[in-house]
Design a protein around this motif. Structure first.
Motif, mmCIF file in Angstrom:
data_model
loop_
_atom_site.group_PDB
_atom_site.id
_atom_site.type_symbol
_atom_site.label_atom_id
_atom_site.label_comp_id
_atom_site.label_asym_id
_atom_site.label_seq_id
_atom_site.Cartn_x
_atom_site.Cartn_y
_atom_site.Cartn_z
ATOM 1 N N HIS A 1 0.863 -1.196 -0.059
ATOM 2 C CA HIS A 1 0.160 -0.166 0.093
ATOM 3 C C HIS A 1 0.812 1.253 0.013
ATOM 4 C CE1 HIS A 1 -3.078 -2.998 1.038
ATOM 5 N NE2 HIS A 1 -2.308 -3.291 1.994
ATOM 6 N N HIS A 2 0.387 2.131 -0.701
ATOM 7 C CA HIS A 2 1.255 3.389 -0.752
ATOM 8 C C HIS A 2 0.416 4.671 -1.236
ATOM 9 C CE1 HIS A 2 1.859 2.938 -5.095
ATOM 10 N NE2 HIS A 2 2.119 4.142 -5.090
ATOM 11 N N THR A 3 0.903 5.910 -0.904
ATOM 12 C CA THR A 3 0.188 6.979 -1.355
ATOM 13 C C THR A 3 1.278 8.136 -1.636
ATOM 14 O OG1 THR A 3 -1.657 8.771 -1.012
ATOM 15 C CG2 THR A 3 -0.366 8.058 0.849
ATOM 16 N N VAL A 4 1.345 8.904 -2.722
ATOM 17 C CA VAL A 4 2.008 10.017 -3.057
ATOM 18 C C VAL A 4 1.285 11.110 -3.367
ATOM 19 C CG1 VAL A 4 3.815 10.791 -4.719
ATOM 20 C CG2 VAL A 4 3.859 8.348 -3.842
ATOM 21 N N ARG A 5 1.779 12.151 -2.638
ATOM 22 C CA ARG A 5 1.134 13.493 -3.220
ATOM 23 C C ARG A 5 2.428 14.580 -3.363
ATOM 24 N NH1 ARG A 5 -4.414 13.193 -3.934
ATOM 25 N NH2 ARG A 5 -5.118 11.445 -2.809
ATOM 26 N N GLY A 6 2.612 14.757 -4.503
ATOM 27 C CA GLY A 6 3.869 15.776 -5.007
ATOM 28 C C GLY A 6 5.044 15.262 -4.689
ATOM 29 N N THR A 7 5.746 15.754 -3.590
ATOM 30 C CA THR A 7 7.246 15.405 -3.339
ATOM 31 C C THR A 7 7.176 14.415 -2.117
ATOM 32 O OG1 THR A 7 7.593 17.282 -2.028
ATOM 33 C CG2 THR A 7 7.955 17.479 -4.407
ATOM 34 N N VAL A 8 6.015 14.038 -1.494
ATOM 35 C CA VAL A 8 5.951 13.358 -0.268
ATOM 36 C C VAL A 8 5.232 12.066 -0.297
ATOM 37 C CG1 VAL A 8 6.439 15.143 1.306
ATOM 38 C CG2 VAL A 8 4.150 14.369 0.735
ATOM 39 N N GLY A 9 5.533 10.776 0.117
ATOM 40 C CA GLY A 9 4.484 9.736 0.054
ATOM 41 C C GLY A 9 4.938 9.094 1.245
ATOM 42 N N LEU A 10 3.859 8.114 1.486
ATOM 43 C CA LEU A 10 3.692 6.905 2.573
ATOM 44 C C LEU A 10 3.504 5.473 1.810
ATOM 45 C CD1 LEU A 10 3.747 6.655 5.743
ATOM 46 C CD2 LEU A 10 1.511 6.428 5.421
ATOM 47 N N TRP A 11 4.554 4.810 2.170
ATOM 48 C CA TRP A 11 4.535 3.252 1.895
ATOM 49 C C TRP A 11 4.038 2.495 3.032
ATOM 50 C CZ3 TRP A 11 6.822 6.652 -1.230
ATOM 51 C CH2 TRP A 11 6.745 6.223 -2.532
ATOM 52 N N SER A 12 3.257 1.535 3.229
ATOM 53 C CA SER A 12 2.616 0.999 4.216
ATOM 54 C C SER A 12 2.496 -0.500 4.056
ATOM 55 C CB SER A 12 1.489 1.624 4.775
ATOM 56 O OG SER A 12 0.632 0.760 5.456
ATOM 57 N N ARG A 13 2.528 -1.367 5.203
ATOM 58 C CA ARG A 13 2.280 -2.696 5.040
ATOM 59 C C ARG A 13 0.843 -2.811 5.313
ATOM 60 N NH1 ARG A 13 7.155 -5.742 4.877
ATOM 61 N NH2 ARG A 13 8.913 -4.509 5.785
ATOM 62 N N LEU A 14 0.288 -1.980 5.999
ATOM 63 C CA LEU A 14 -1.039 -1.737 6.209
ATOM 64 C C LEU A 14 -1.958 -1.236 5.249
ATOM 65 C CD1 LEU A 14 -0.454 -1.115 10.094
ATOM 66 C CD2 LEU A 14 -1.089 -3.387 9.056
ATOM 67 N N PRO A 15 -3.537 -1.379 5.144
ATOM 68 C CA PRO A 15 -4.180 -0.783 4.288
ATOM 69 C C PRO A 15 -4.298 0.936 4.488
ATOM 70 C CG PRO A 15 -5.064 -2.676 5.105
ATOM 71 C CD PRO A 15 -3.890 -2.426 5.734
ATOM 72 N N LEU A 16 -4.287 1.677 3.487
ATOM 73 C CA LEU A 16 -4.454 3.117 3.628
ATOM 74 C C LEU A 16 -5.769 3.648 3.166
ATOM 75 C CD1 LEU A 16 -0.873 3.976 2.410
ATOM 76 C CD2 LEU A 16 -1.663 3.857 4.458
ATOM 77 N N SER A 17 -6.382 4.686 3.451
ATOM 78 C CA SER A 17 -7.182 5.383 2.917
ATOM 79 C C SER A 17 -7.446 6.704 3.184
ATOM 80 C CB SER A 17 -8.778 4.633 3.576
ATOM 81 O OG SER A 17 -8.698 4.798 4.941
ATOM 82 N N ASP A 18 -8.297 7.426 2.417
ATOM 83 C CA ASP A 18 -8.596 8.983 2.757
ATOM 84 C C ASP A 18 -7.480 9.689 2.559
ATOM 85 O OD1 ASP A 18 -11.296 8.257 3.533
ATOM 86 O OD2 ASP A 18 -10.715 7.918 5.501
#
Length: 315
Positions: free
Chosen positions: A136-153
């Protein structure tokens, strides 16, 4: 004279928040506040050479003040265990080996991995290299979060214009495209309920001949980020990222009043993270509420000019 210098040093440590911030002076002092302790052995040597009992007694003030501020870091507060491990790293837009950096960070075994200062080209490399370990991951512009757990919102948070609300990424200022977001907010689904995570890279600071220590962009971003955290309804919150300032800096008082620094609570030593070649300040932060910091540490260097920082938390 030695006694007066010792008393002045002690008062500066005790009353650093009263130093004027005109020209960023207060921020500059607070960024390197731990290093003021280096003046103590210099004054001690001079006092012993002059055989000045008055200066030796006066030195008790800065010694006591310094230990009250930083003695806990030297004593260490780490404990074994933890339910969730997080890593934050400014990977540097000029990083010559993003693939190697990604592999090094994945090897840390972190459950959450927050990256800042990614370029569009490097972002694709991080996506590819981290896909196996982090589904799971999310990226916005120059920052991002990678995760072993589900992401939302997932949404961007505007720390560039002093607006704590969502950033419309297609918004334009006149005929110029808006700058890429430098902060995001996302919900991590854990077996203990939702965890709100903010990943941020606040504005840079500059030492300028005419303007002194320029912090305007960083300060506006700190105000926006503080407002976002203040409005956050979730009980469990983390803020990860490059704040371009230490938690001693007065501009972060609003943030640290709501969140605990993992390193100050459970770290060993100062945990300096920048510059990587000779770390002098901890400007990369892991802040949280609703979870208990168990340990905090600095990871080995990557090709970035920042060191990665890590922390383990218990529910």
């Amino acid at each position: 004279m030695l006694a007066a210098l010792a008393l002045g040093l002690g008062l500066l440590l005790l009353l650093h928040a009263e130093v004027t911030d005109r020209g960023g002076l207060g921020s500059l002092v607070e960024t390197f506040l731990p290093w003021l302790g280096l003046f103590v052995p210099v004054l001690l040597a001079a006092a012993l050479r002059r055989r000045s009992a008055t200066a030796l007694v006066a030195l008790l003030l800065p010694v006591t003040a310094w230990l009250s501020l930083f003695g806990g870091l030297l004593a260490g507060g780490s404990a074994p265990g933890g339910d969730l491990t997080v890593v934050s790293h400014n990977v540097n837009a000029e990083n010559p080996d993003p693939a190697g950096t990604a592999r090094d960070l994945a090897a840390s075994g972190a459950d959450l991995l927050a990256l800042q200062e990614m370029t569009p080209q490097a972002t694709e490399t991080y996506r590819k290299e981290l896909a196996a370990a982090y589904p799971h991951h999310t990226v916005r512009g120059t920052v991002g979060l990678w995760s072993r757990l589900p992401l939302s919102d997932s949404r961007a948070v505007d720390v560039l214009r002093g607006d704590a609300g969502p950033l419309a990424e297609t918004r334009r200022a006149g005929d110029r495209p808006a700058e890429p977001p430098r902060a995001l907010r996302v919900t991590v689904a854990t077996d203990r309920g939702p965890l709100a995570v903010y990943v941020a890279h606040l504005g840079s600071v500059r030492l300028m001949p005419r303007n002194g220590f320029w912090t305007d962009s960083r300060d506006a971003g700190a105000v926006a980020l503080t407002a976002a955290v203040a409005a956050e309804p979730n009980e469990r919150v983390m803020v990860l990222g490059d704040m371009n300032g230490t938690t001693d800096d007065r501009v972060f008082d609003g943030l640290t009043a709501r969140l605990d620094s993992a390193h100050e609570k459970a770290g060993d030593g100062f945990g300096f993270s920048w510059p990587a070649s000779f770390p002098m300040a901890r400007i990369d932060q892991i802040l949280a509420r609703g979870v208990e910091p168990r340990s905090a540490w600095v990871l080995p260097a990557t090709p970035s000019d920042h060191l990665p920082v890590a922390a383990a938390f218990a529910w």
